[in-house]
Write an enzyme that holds these catalytic residues in place. Sequence first.
Site, mmCIF file in Angstrom:
data_model
loop_
_atom_site.group_PDB
_atom_site.id
_atom_site.type_symbol
_atom_site.label_atom_id
_atom_site.label_comp_id
_atom_site.label_asym_id
_atom_site.label_seq_id
_atom_site.Cartn_x
_atom_site.Cartn_y
_atom_site.Cartn_z
ATOM 1 N N VAL A 194 0.865 -1.173 0.000
ATOM 2 C CA VAL A 194 0.000 0.000 0.000
ATOM 3 C C VAL A 194 0.904 1.226 0.000
ATOM 4 O O VAL A 194 2.056 1.163 0.407
ATOM 5 C CB VAL A 194 -0.967 0.018 1.211
ATOM 6 C CG1 VAL A 194 -1.992 -1.101 1.093
ATOM 7 C CG2 VAL A 194 -0.223 -0.077 2.525
ATOM 8 N N SER A 195 0.338 2.346 -0.459
ATOM 9 C CA SER A 195 1.156 3.545 -0.605
ATOM 10 C C SER A 195 1.204 4.423 0.634
ATOM 11 O O SER A 195 2.177 5.125 0.855
ATOM 12 C CB SER A 195 0.645 4.390 -1.781
ATOM 13 O OG SER A 195 0.754 3.649 -2.967
#
Length: 191
Positions: free
Chosen positions: A10-11
Site C-alpha cells: 500500500v502507498s
Amino acid sequence: MSRTFAYVRVSTTEQVPENQILEIEAAGFRIEPHRIISETISGSMAIKQRKGFSRLIDKMEKGDVLVVTKLDRLGRDTIDVSMTVEALEKTGVRVHCLALGGVDLTSSAGRMTMNIINTVAQFERDLLIERTQAGLSRAKSQGKLLGRRPTLSLEQKQSVAEKIQKGETVSEIARELNTSRQTIMRARSQE
C-alpha cells in the site's frame, strides 16, 4: 517442493494491505503468514530500494511462486517491473498476477500481457503529463502565479534588505521574522 509467497503493498499508512491478502486467499492461494511480505511504500519507489521486497527476494528459491493482486503492486515504472519479473524468472521464480486472470508473468502469454498493460499504463502517464503541462501553460498565460507562495512578503523582503544594511546578522533577522536563516539568505541574494 515449491513454496508460495505474497507481496502486498500500500502507498500510505491510511491504507491497509488486508484486502489484498483476502483477495489472494479467495483466489485459492494458502500462504503461510511468514511468507506474506507487506509494505507501506509508494509504487514509484524503485523495487530494489524497497526493504520488504528485498527481504522477499532473499527468501525465494527456484520453483517458488510469487503472488500479487495487481501489476501495480510491484510498481509503477514499466521498466523496473519488467526487469524485476525477468530477474525472478531467471532464478526460477514464477510470478502470478490475480488481476490478469492469475497468469504467470514469466510465461510467454504473461510477458505479452504484461508488456501490453505496461504500454497502456505508460501511455496514460504520458497523457497525464501532457494535460498537466497544458494546464500549467494556460494558467501561466493567464498571469497566475505558479509554485510555492513566497515565505516573505514584499515589505518583509525590503525590511530584510534594510536590516542587513544596518549590520544585523542573518540569524537575528530570521528570529525577528520567525523564519529560517535560509529564507533570509535567499531574500538577501535577491536584492
